[in-house]
Design an enzyme around this catalytic site. Structure first.
Site, short mmCIF file in Angstrom:
data_model
loop_
_atom_site.label_atom_id
_atom_site.label_comp_id
_atom_site.label_asym_id
_atom_site.label_seq_id
_atom_site.Cartn_x
_atom_site.Cartn_y
_atom_site.Cartn_z
N PHE A 54 0.87 -1.18 0.00
CA PHE A 54 0.00 0.00 0.00
C PHE A 54 0.90 1.23 0.00
O PHE A 54 1.47 1.59 1.04
CB PHE A 54 -0.88 -0.05 1.24
CG PHE A 54 -1.98 0.98 1.32
CD1 PHE A 54 -3.20 0.75 0.71
CD2 PHE A 54 -1.80 2.16 2.04
CE1 PHE A 54 -4.24 1.68 0.81
CE2 PHE A 54 -2.82 3.08 2.15
CZ PHE A 54 -4.04 2.85 1.53
N SER A 114 2.17 12.28 7.41
CA SER A 114 0.95 12.73 8.07
C SER A 114 0.12 13.68 7.22
O SER A 114 -0.97 14.07 7.64
CB SER A 114 1.30 13.42 9.40
OG SER A 114 1.89 12.51 10.30
N CYS A 169 -9.05 2.76 3.97
CA CYS A 169 -8.17 1.61 4.20
C CYS A 169 -7.37 1.79 5.48
O CYS A 169 -7.20 0.83 6.25
CB CYS A 169 -7.22 1.44 3.01
SG CYS A 169 -8.06 1.25 1.41
N GLN A 226 5.57 -4.60 47.82
CA GLN A 226 4.45 -3.72 47.50
C GLN A 226 4.66 -2.95 46.20
O GLN A 226 3.74 -2.80 45.38
CB GLN A 226 4.19 -2.76 48.66
CG GLN A 226 3.64 -3.43 49.90
CD GLN A 226 3.37 -2.45 51.02
OE1 GLN A 226 3.86 -1.32 51.00
NE2 GLN A 226 2.61 -2.87 52.01
N GLU A 243 0.24 4.54 10.60
CA GLU A 243 -1.23 4.68 10.59
C GLU A 243 -1.69 5.82 11.50
O GLU A 243 -2.75 5.75 12.13
CB GLU A 243 -1.94 3.37 11.01
CG GLU A 243 -1.34 2.09 10.50
CD GLU A 243 -1.23 2.01 8.99
OE1 GLU A 243 -1.45 3.03 8.31
OE2 GLU A 243 -0.89 0.94 8.48
#
Length: 406
Positions: free
Chosen positions: A151, A160, A260, A301, A385
């Site tokens: 792709f 971006s 997509c 702890q 993505e």
């Protein structure tokens, strides 16, 4: 930390875990939230990850080796394009697909990424925007893994901001001539077909470019310190000529690639929690097997506080993924929720991995444990993505009605 208030009974101690029992058993179990069909897909992916990926993944990561023979096996298991209908695809639910992504990424991000690139990006582009002939030609072969797809959207000057892409396609009679460069394109050097996005006189359009076409050159990117068992490439398109029959007729403008990307983001929301689970389990196992100051480090702890915080974020992330998956299956998913899920789950998975490394101590930076491999991979997942910043702005736009992108 303080003791319980006077007179308040202490909570019952959890029974000791038996050998082979899940580190999270009795605390949180995703399996119980799935339908039988979804659970069958999940268990199939879990077996595949355990039997076919885990035995070699540390060596493959170390040697930057992509184990191509697994592609056909992924196809035979039905994982490639599994959320699509027809053309040899399984037509599985969104939640089933998400559960598969979680199990594959629990082994390594590279193989969830492969399934995402092949199915959520390349195959989805053809399924949503291709002609009937294109679907018949490519999708069945991609579903079996006979043909690998890539792709090609991101460019060197700005992943971006795809609206500013420089790659251009110019009409020349019955053909298109495509010129430009792409970067960080998964699988490009082994793909048989590339979904290439390019500017035209009518805006952004998508094209199916067989990778043997003259002028198409894909070069693997070297020097990666993450996603080393995967392949990402630079692509050069030097007057690549394709017929108009290879243009995706339904892809008009940026809604094509964005549709997509939304599918791929959905897989990431689930997959990141697979990496988180593996890191949490590694830390938990180590916390009960390593002893200092006369007792296991899990008895202290501060360690228990870290483990509890990790479990909280893991459980919330999985439930968020499940909620988004149920919305998708019901047809009511607001795409802003994909940004919510991707931003939260990757960010929290990185935090869980970092906390796990601290519990493992110095040994945590070695390949005796999977944590640093997952942590490095998650930094890559954080970027592709849509970066954290991009998803934050998507959410901010939905909240305020104001776009901060321009």
């Amino acid at each position: 930390m303080t003791d319980l208030p006077p007179g308040e009974p202490a909570p019952p101690l959890a029974p000791p875990r038996s050998a082979g029992q899940s580190a999270l058993a009795g605390v949180f179990d995703l399996d119980a939230q799935l339908t039988p069909a979804e659970r069958e897909w999940q268990q199939r992916a879990r077996r595949f990850a355990h039997d076919r990926i885990l035995p070699t993944i540390d060596d493959d990561y170390e040697n930057a080796y992509f184990r191509r023979e697994l592609v056909a096996e992924l196809g035979a298991a039905g994982f490639l394009g599994m959320h699509l209908e027809g053309y040899g695809c399984a037509g599985a639910s969104a939640v089933a697909y998400g559960a598969v992504c979680l199990e594959l990424e629990a082994a390594d991000s590279s193989w969830r990424t492969f399934v995402s690139v092949q199915g959520s990006l390349a195959m989805t582009a053809i399924a949503l925007f291709g002609s009937d002939e294109q679907k018949r030609d490519w999708l069945p072969r991609m579903a079996t893994g006979e043909v690998i797809g890539c792709f090609a959207l991101t460019e060197p000057d700005g992943g971006s901001d795809p609206a500013a892409m420089h790659t251009r396609a110019v009409r020349d009679g019955g053909d298109w001539v495509i010129t430009g460069t792409k970067r960080w394109i998964g699988l490009a050097s082994i793909a048989g077909v590339a979904v290439v996005w390019a500017q035209t006189d009518d805006g952004v359009r998508g094209f199916l470019v067989p990778t043997e076409t003259p002028g198409f050159v894909a070069t693997p990117i070297e020097g990666k310190l993450a996603m080393r068992a995967s392949i990402q490439c630079d692509i050069r398109l030097d007057a690549v000529r394709v017929p108009d029959s290879l243009r995706l007729p339904g892809a008009v403008g940026l809604r094509g690639p964005f549709a997509c990307l939304n599918e791929a983001r959905f897989g990431i929301i689930w997959g990141a929690m697979g990496s988180a689970r593996t890191c949490l389990e590694a830390a938990l196992d180590r916390s009960v097997s390593r002893h200092v100051f006369g007792k296991s480090i899990g008895a202290f702890q501060l360690t228990q506080d870290k483990l509890a915080s990790m479990l909280l974020e893991y459980q919330k992330g999985v439930l968020l993924a499940l909620h988004i998956g149920r919305q998708a299956d019901a047809g009511g998913l607001d795409v802003t929720q994909l940004s919510v899920g991707k931003l939260n789950n990757v960010r929290e998975a990185i935090a869980i991995a970092g906390a796990a490394r601290s519990i493992l101590g110095g040994d945590g930076i070695t390949n005796a444990f999977p944590v640093m491999r997952h942590l490095a991979n998650l930094e890559a997942v954080r970027t592709y993505e849509g970066t954290d910043e991009i998803h934050a702005l998507v959410i901010g736009r939905a909240l305020t009605g104001e776009s901060a992108f321009h």
